[in-house]
Design a protein around this motif. Structure first.
Motif, short mmCIF file in Angstrom:
data_model
loop_
_atom_site.label_atom_id
_atom_site.label_comp_id
_atom_site.label_asym_id
_atom_site.label_seq_id
_atom_site.Cartn_x
_atom_site.Cartn_y
_atom_site.Cartn_z
N SER A 312 0.84 -1.21 0.00
CA SER A 312 0.00 0.00 0.00
C SER A 312 0.86 1.25 0.00
O SER A 312 0.54 2.25 -0.65
N CYS A 316 -0.03 0.23 -4.29
CA CYS A 316 -0.88 -0.91 -4.64
C CYS A 316 -1.95 -1.09 -3.56
O CYS A 316 -1.76 -0.73 -2.40
N THR A 317 -3.07 -1.67 -3.98
CA THR A 317 -4.12 -1.99 -3.02
C THR A 317 -4.18 -3.51 -2.87
O THR A 317 -4.57 -4.22 -3.81
N LYS A 319 -5.49 -7.15 -1.87
CA LYS A 319 -6.73 -7.89 -1.58
C LYS A 319 -6.29 -9.29 -1.14
O LYS A 319 -5.56 -9.96 -1.86
N LEU A 388 -11.32 -6.90 -8.17
CA LEU A 388 -9.98 -6.40 -8.43
C LEU A 388 -10.03 -5.19 -9.35
O LEU A 388 -10.55 -5.27 -10.48
N GLU A 389 -9.45 -4.08 -8.87
CA GLU A 389 -9.36 -2.86 -9.67
C GLU A 389 -7.94 -2.76 -10.24
O GLU A 389 -7.09 -3.64 -10.02
N HIS A 391 -5.23 -1.06 -9.66
CA HIS A 391 -4.03 -1.02 -8.81
C HIS A 391 -4.05 -2.10 -7.73
O HIS A 391 -3.20 -2.09 -6.84
N ASP A 392 -5.00 -3.01 -7.82
CA ASP A 392 -5.10 -4.07 -6.81
C ASP A 392 -4.11 -5.20 -7.10
O ASP A 392 -3.79 -5.47 -8.26
#
Length: 552
Positions: A312, A316-317, A319, A388-389, A391-392
């Motif tokens: 993060s 990045c994100t 999950k 999931l987007e 940047h995920d």
């Protein structure tokens, strides 16, 4: 005066004179052990065959096929190796560093001054010692005499440790005129140590040991270079901190440096996790997910959360998915050879459902997350959604995460693999390393008692099954990892000690797990306790002690 002895091997009660040895009892009852008679359990405590019996006892003789038999064999072989090194190369110091590639990695100092075939010379000397059938003895000495003996043998780390222990008397092992101590009972004599080999490895050599199931067959040399380099890196780091052995670790407590050491160790972990996150982000265009695998009690869950935080930081994100939530329903769980549920088996994971959810996620669609209810023994839906987007990044952790069958439809270039284990960086002394399995078992005993309502006996009882599962399903894939992370903290056994001791002391003498509880109690008794108050709430150790700021 006579005493009554019950031998479980023969199911015979018999009266013997006071002071008879186990070896004499075995001879009288004609005990035959297919894998070679090495020792005995006496009231569920491991003893060598020269043990003198002075009270009524229940005795079970064992050989190499028993865990204690294998431990006795390995420790006795290490002692014989040390004596052989003194005979052949008296000006060089032997150190036994760690377990790797089916044996013990060992090193003689100033290797450049040794003959090229020094390993063959050592092996030849050990073979001569085997033929001489030299007995191993165990003696109790006053601590002052013990210190003098250890000084004469140049075993200075062990000398300091014994002096710190605080007892009036201390045990030493004796073999061929030399004294040492290996924190374990030993085999009767060197003739029992026929199965071994020595092979050059890196800048030292491997002392090869017999396989678990056949003491006449050696463990094959395995490619474990990543594991070896990871262990070496952390041992060198511990050495730079002047905390490479237990005596030095205890000294940190005496010098009131224990709090600083905890802070340094935690900062080191954070730096290593940040370094892994940097490596992932450098390949962010191709990596779709991170797989994190490791054996039981390696700290996978906390590590994955801390890695998510570092990712993060880099934009990045994360999950996160745990493979524990993809168990098949309990009624579908495969059974082991004893007819019990085998939760360590790869087939205990619902691979089809996992891949269906992954396909959905990577197609840009939303999934409903599931959670495995261990009370019901079933997978249940939650209210939590996941999508999931751009940047995920998906993080999946679990014991089978590196198994190539798990996500076989996803191209390897899209996967970053991490192997995590607790590879203890310190040693007890020059010739006794601390097995990572002991480190993890201690973690698990504390955690199971605190969070899972299992007492120490139950955890110890399950441990062989857990270890068998690791050997089958986890360790074969560890070298496939892109990077390894060592979750062991240099100070942790000193912190875990007070949480462990009273749990082990609750194991009853009549329980089969008593022997292992006593062994661990003897082992941990050499550590000086550290206070846990300095451990931050994000520490991997908080997963086992409690007080974590993460939700599990």
């Amino acid at each position: 005066m006579n005493i009554s002895i019950y031998c479980t091997n023969t199911d015979v009660y018999k009266t013997y004179p006071l002071g008879i040895t186990l070896e004499e009892i075995a001879e009288d009852q004609n005990i035959k052990i297919e894998s070679d008679l090495l020792g005995a359990m006496v009231n569920n405590r491991c003893k060598s065959l020269d043990y003198t019996v002075v009270k009524p006892k229940t005795i079970t003789f064992f050989g190499y096929d028993h865990p204690e038999g294998r431990r006795m064999y390995a420790k006795s072989l290490s002692f014989m190796l040390w004596v052989a090194s003194l005979r052949c190369f008296p000006d060089h110091t032997l150190s036994i560093r760690n377990s790797v590639s089916g044996g013990y990695y060992c090193k003689l100092d100033n290797i450049d001054t040794l003959p090229i075939n020094y390993h063959e010379i050592l092996k030849g000397e050990m073979e001569r010692l085997v033929l001489e059938a030299i007995p191993f003895h165990r003696h109790l000495y006053p601590i002052e005499q013990c210190s003098k003996i250890l000084s004469k043998e140049k075993l200075y780390a062990k000398k300091r440790l014994f002096e710190e222990y605080g007892n009036l008397y201390a045990p030493l092992n004796e073999f061929n005129g030399h004294h040492n101590f290996f924190y374990n009972h030993l085999v009767p004599n060197s003739s029992h140590l026929k199965s071994f080999d020595i092979e050059l490895y890196s800048d030292g050599f491997i002392l090869r040991l017999p396989t678990k199931n056949n003491h006449g067959e050696l463990e094959p040399i395995k490619n474990q270079q990543k594991l070896f380099q990871t262990i070496r890196y952390h041992k060198n780091w511990a050495n730079n901190l002047n905390a490479r052995n237990l005596s030095q670790l205890n000294d940190c407590k005496y010098r009131n440096w224990d709090r600083d050491l905890i802070k340094i160790a935690e900062a080191f972990h954070e730096k290593e996790i940040a370094r892994i996150a940097d490596k992932i982000v450098q390949s962010r265009d191709s990596i779709k997910m991170v797989l994190i695998a490791g054996p039981s009690s390696s700290g996978k869950t906390t590590f994955s959360k801390r890695l998510g935080i570092q990712l993060s930081v880099l934009g990045c994100t994360p999950k996160q998915i745990s493979l524990d939530d993809f168990f098949v329903n309990r009624v579908e769980t495969p059974l082991d050879e004893k007819g019990e549920y085998d939760f360590e088996a790869f087939e205990a994971i619902d691979k089809a459902f996992l891949n269906h959810q992954l396909d959905t996620l990577f197609s840009g669609e939303e999934i409903t997350k599931h959670r495995f209810d261990f009370t019901l023994g079933e997978r249940v839906k939650t209210l939590e959604k996941m999508k999931l987007e751009a940047h995920d990044i998906l993080i999946i952790e679990g014991i089978h995460a590196l198994n190539p069958q798990l996500v076989s439809d996803i191209e390897q270039k899209h996967i970053f693999k991490i192997f995590i284990s607790a590879l203890t960086p310190i040693s007890l002394d020059e010739h006794n390393y601390i097995p990572s399995t002991d480190n993890r078992l201690i973690r698990r005993i504390v955690r199971d008692s605190k969070f899972r309502n299992y007492n120490a006996s139950e955890t110890i009882k399950r441990w062989p099954s857990v270890r068998n599962g690791e050997e089958k399903h986890i360790f074969p894939y560890q070298e496939e990892a892109d990077i390894m992370f060592n979750s062991a903290l240099i100070y942790e056994l000193s912190v875990l000690k007070p949480y462990l001791v009273y749990r082990l002391q609750s194991v009853k003498e009549r329980e089969p797990e008593y022997a292992e509880a006593k062994r661990l109690l003897n082992f941990i008794s050499y550590f000086r306790s550290y206070n846990a108050s300095e451990i931050p709430p994000t520490s991997i150790l908080r997963e086992f002690l409690g007080g974590s700021s993460f939700e599990y």
